[in-house]
Scaffold this motif. Structure first.
Motif, short mmCIF file in Angstrom:
data_model
loop_
_atom_site.label_atom_id
_atom_site.label_comp_id
_atom_site.label_asym_id
_atom_site.label_seq_id
_atom_site.Cartn_x
_atom_site.Cartn_y
_atom_site.Cartn_z
N GLY A 1 0.79 -1.23 0.00
CA GLY A 1 0.00 0.00 0.00
C GLY A 1 0.82 1.28 0.00
N ILE A 2 2.13 1.17 -0.23
CA ILE A 2 2.95 2.37 -0.29
C ILE A 2 3.09 2.78 -1.75
CG2 ILE A 2 5.27 3.30 0.08
CD1 ILE A 2 5.38 1.73 2.65
N ARG A 3 2.52 3.92 -2.09
CA ARG A 3 2.43 4.30 -3.49
C ARG A 3 3.27 5.50 -3.89
NH1 ARG A 3 -1.34 1.01 -5.51
NH2 ARG A 3 -2.38 -0.05 -3.82
N THR A 4 3.78 6.23 -2.89
CA THR A 4 4.63 7.38 -3.24
C THR A 4 5.94 7.31 -2.46
OG1 THR A 4 3.89 8.81 -1.44
CG2 THR A 4 2.56 8.82 -3.47
N ALA A 5 6.91 8.09 -2.94
CA ALA A 5 8.19 8.15 -2.25
C ALA A 5 8.03 8.77 -0.87
CB ALA A 5 9.19 8.95 -3.09
N ALA A 6 7.07 9.70 -0.76
CA ALA A 6 6.81 10.31 0.55
C ALA A 6 6.29 9.24 1.51
CB ALA A 6 5.80 11.44 0.41
N GLY A 7 5.43 8.36 0.99
CA GLY A 7 4.92 7.27 1.82
C GLY A 7 6.05 6.37 2.32
N LEU A 8 7.02 6.16 1.46
CA LEU A 8 8.18 5.35 1.84
C LEU A 8 8.98 6.05 2.94
CD1 LEU A 8 10.07 2.94 1.39
CD2 LEU A 8 11.12 4.22 -0.48
N LYS A 9 9.18 7.34 2.76
CA LYS A 9 9.95 8.13 3.74
C LYS A 9 9.30 8.06 5.12
CE LYS A 9 9.49 12.75 3.85
NZ LYS A 9 9.20 13.37 5.16
N ASN A 10 7.96 8.07 5.13
CA ASN A 10 7.24 8.13 6.41
C ASN A 10 6.86 6.76 6.96
OD1 ASN A 10 7.37 10.96 6.27
ND2 ASN A 10 5.57 11.01 4.94
N ALA A 11 7.31 5.69 6.29
CA ALA A 11 6.93 4.34 6.75
C ALA A 11 7.59 4.01 8.09
CB ALA A 11 7.35 3.32 5.69
N ASP A 12 6.97 3.05 8.79
CA ASP A 12 7.50 2.63 10.09
C ASP A 12 8.85 1.93 9.89
OD1 ASP A 12 7.15 1.95 13.03
OD2 ASP A 12 7.44 -0.03 12.14
N ILE A 13 9.84 2.39 10.62
CA ILE A 13 11.21 1.96 10.34
C ILE A 13 11.44 0.49 10.72
CG2 ILE A 13 12.36 2.65 12.49
CD1 ILE A 13 13.67 3.36 8.94
N ASN A 14 10.74 0.01 11.73
CA ASN A 14 10.89 -1.40 12.11
C ASN A 14 10.30 -2.32 11.06
OD1 ASN A 14 12.31 -1.27 14.60
ND2 ASN A 14 10.44 -0.41 15.52
N TRP A 15 9.18 -1.87 10.52
CA TRP A 15 8.55 -2.62 9.45
C TRP A 15 9.49 -2.70 8.24
CZ3 TRP A 15 6.77 -1.15 4.51
CH2 TRP A 15 5.94 -2.07 3.88
N ILE A 16 10.09 -1.54 7.91
CA ILE A 16 11.05 -1.50 6.81
C ILE A 16 12.21 -2.45 7.07
CG2 ILE A 16 12.77 -0.04 5.66
CD1 ILE A 16 10.11 0.74 4.69
N LYS A 17 12.73 -2.42 8.28
CA LYS A 17 13.87 -3.26 8.65
C LYS A 17 13.52 -4.74 8.44
CE LYS A 17 17.86 -4.32 10.45
NZ LYS A 17 17.89 -5.59 11.02
N ASN A 18 12.33 -5.13 8.89
CA ASN A 18 11.92 -6.52 8.76
C ASN A 18 11.73 -6.95 7.32
OD1 ASN A 18 11.96 -7.13 11.47
ND2 ASN A 18 9.87 -6.39 11.81
N ARG A 19 11.13 -6.06 6.55
CA ARG A 19 10.79 -6.45 5.18
C ARG A 19 11.92 -6.24 4.17
NH1 ARG A 19 5.16 -6.72 4.41
NH2 ARG A 19 5.67 -7.39 2.30
N PHE A 20 12.73 -5.21 4.39
CA PHE A 20 13.70 -4.85 3.34
C PHE A 20 15.14 -4.79 3.82
CE2 PHE A 20 9.56 -2.95 2.43
CZ PHE A 20 9.28 -3.55 1.21
N GLY A 21 15.34 -5.19 5.08
CA GLY A 21 16.71 -5.27 5.58
C GLY A 21 17.38 -3.91 5.76
N ILE A 22 18.66 -3.95 6.00
CA ILE A 22 19.39 -2.74 6.34
C ILE A 22 19.46 -1.76 5.16
CG2 ILE A 22 21.65 -3.73 5.75
CD1 ILE A 22 20.93 -1.32 8.65
N THR A 23 19.46 -2.30 3.94
CA THR A 23 19.52 -1.40 2.78
C THR A 23 18.24 -0.56 2.67
OG1 THR A 23 18.96 -3.37 1.53
CG2 THR A 23 21.17 -2.52 1.25
N GLY A 24 17.10 -1.19 2.99
CA GLY A 24 15.84 -0.46 2.98
C GLY A 24 15.85 0.66 4.01
N VAL A 25 16.36 0.34 5.21
CA VAL A 25 16.42 1.34 6.28
C VAL A 25 17.27 2.53 5.84
CG1 VAL A 25 17.29 1.78 8.61
CG2 VAL A 25 16.06 -0.33 8.11
N ARG A 26 18.39 2.24 5.20
CA ARG A 26 19.28 3.33 4.76
C ARG A 26 18.57 4.25 3.77
NH1 ARG A 26 24.23 -0.54 4.03
NH2 ARG A 26 24.95 -0.62 6.18
N THR A 27 17.88 3.65 2.81
CA THR A 27 17.17 4.46 1.83
C THR A 27 16.16 5.38 2.52
OG1 THR A 27 17.46 2.82 0.10
CG2 THR A 27 15.65 4.37 -0.19
N VAL A 28 15.39 4.82 3.47
CA VAL A 28 14.39 5.62 4.16
C VAL A 28 15.04 6.75 4.96
CG1 VAL A 28 12.63 5.56 5.97
CG2 VAL A 28 12.69 3.77 4.23
#
Length: 387
Positions: free
Chosen positions: A169-196
């Motif tokens: 359900g994340i459709r914009t880059a802003a949505g990605l920026k504001n996503a929950d960081i723990n969720w990002i960590k679990n789903r996309f690993g450390i590289t995802g966290v860095r991008t956010v």
DNA sequence: TCTGGGGTCCTAGGACCC
DNA sequence: TCTGGGGTCCTAGGACCC
């Protein structure tokens, strides 16, 4: 359009061609009809020219900041932090100078992190009114700009990740920026966290001013014409080995391992591909030693009656030649072989590279195809621009 | 018929150590 | 029937970049 090696796929398109619906990466034979109908101009890749023009642009850029990271053939990061001048104005000056000195149009994005700078550049490139420069200066501007970009536009978000984000359900880059960081960590690993983090303005990728040494070197080519004979496959592998070893020595490195691979047409049914790796007792940059093991491995990979389409050589376990740990039982006279390689490289530094290894063969029927190459205007006397 | 090339980083799992 | 805890190094495969 500009084509990949062997005039295979479309790898660069003009705006006009994009509008005709020619996708990035399509095989050229699939758009033959379009090419004829709209008289699209077709060019082979001309890496000599691109490399030389790239050097000129980078040299020009380096006059505008002492801290520059050349990121790829057509991108660089400049550190402008601490500059007291108006950055937009400064960027416009950079742009104008590059244009005037090289003829190359560039666009410039300015922002607190690399990821945001890439996003800013994306906007600078797309939007007409930006005039090639766009700055993401404050939070509000960042939020606004990111809300108009999709996650896939962001540096580090590829096809797979973009699809996963969409499903979540994340459709914009802003949505990605504001996503929950723990969720990002679990789903996309450390590289995802860095991008956010980078999108939020916290730098995770500092400027690389002293790029590390290569960790691997690959030389591989598709054949202009498929190869059935073992002897020809051996020649091709020898050629690639010679080139890989050359690249290795250019950087003062030695390789601990060498892998050779070959495959038939991967788009056909029952395609075949195989590889072998040899681990050297002592890391080496000596071409004959590499060729010797490559030829043995090619014999193991080869299958009679198959049409090989491509082969390549991969060097890994790279270390500085000067730091190589010698083996207890090594017999080779390293000093002597290094002197020999230095001499060969020196002679071949002439533009016509006169020396070849016998194993490469003379005919090279499998040689790469370039049917539409533009001239190497800036690096060959015979191909100078005529006015 | 025809489909590119060269890189990097991260992670999980295997193999090993004490 | 019952089988520890803490660590490192290496590699293949996935994902990404240009």
């Amino acid at each position: 359009v500009v084509l990949s090696n062997n005039d295979g796929c479309v790898i660069a398109r003009s705006e006009e061609v994009k509008k005709l619906g020619v996708d990035m990466g399509v095989p050229v034979f699939k758009i033959r009809r379009l090419i004829e109908k709209y008289r699209i101009r077709v060019f082979s890749s001309n890496y000599t020219l691109y490399g030389d023009m790239s050097d000129r642009v980078m040299q020009t850029l380096s006059r505008f900041s002492p801290d520059i990271e050349v990121y790829s053939i057509d991108e660089a990061f400049l550190d402008l932090s601490g500059f007291k001048t108006d950055l937009n104005e400064y960027a416009e000056r950079i742009r104008k100078t590059v244009r005037q000195w090289t003829g190359i149009p560039v666009s410039i994005g300015i922002a607190p992190t690399k990821t945001l700078a890439k996003a800013a550049n994306h906007i600078a490139k797309k939007s007409k009114k930006c005039n090639g420069v766009f700055q993401l200066s404050d939070r509000k501007k960042i939020e606004e700009a990111l809300s108009k970009l999709s996650p896939g536009d962001i540096w580090g978000i590829g096809e797979r990740t973009a699809a996963k984000l969409k499903r979540a359900g994340i459709r914009t880059a802003a949505g990605l920026k504001n996503a929950d960081i723990n969720w990002i960590k679990n789903r996309f690993g450390i590289t995802g966290v860095r991008t956010v983090y980078e999108l939020a303005g916290h730098s995770c990728y500092p400027l690389e001013l002293n790029p590390d040494l290569n960790k691997s070197i690959v030389v591989s080519r598709s054949f202009g014409k498929s190869v059935e004979a073992l002897e020809e496959l051996k020649q091709a592998a020898s050629s690639h080995t010679a080139r890989a070893a050359e690249k290795l020595r250019e950087q003062g490195l030695a390789a601990g391992r060498i892998t050779v691979f070959a495959n038939t047409n991967r788009f056909k049914k029952n395609s075949y591909s195989n590889c072998r790796t040899y681990i050297f007792d002592t890391a080496t940059s000596y071409t004959p030693q590499m060729m010797e093991v490559v030829l043995k491995m090619i014999e193991q990979i080869y299958r009679k009656g198959m049409n090989f389409k491509k082969c390549g050589v991969l060097l890994t376990g790279l270390e500085k030649q000067d730091n190589v740990q010698l083996g207890l039982f090594g017999k080779r006279d390293n000093k002597k072989s290094q002197r020999l390689m230095n001499t060969v490289d020196f002679i071949n530094s002439r533009t016509d590279s006169p020396l070849r290894w016998a194993g490469e063969g003379l005919e090279k029927p499998w040689k790469i195809k370039f049917n539409h190459r533009s001239k190497r205007y800036t690096t060959r006397w015979e191909e100078l621009l005529e006015i």
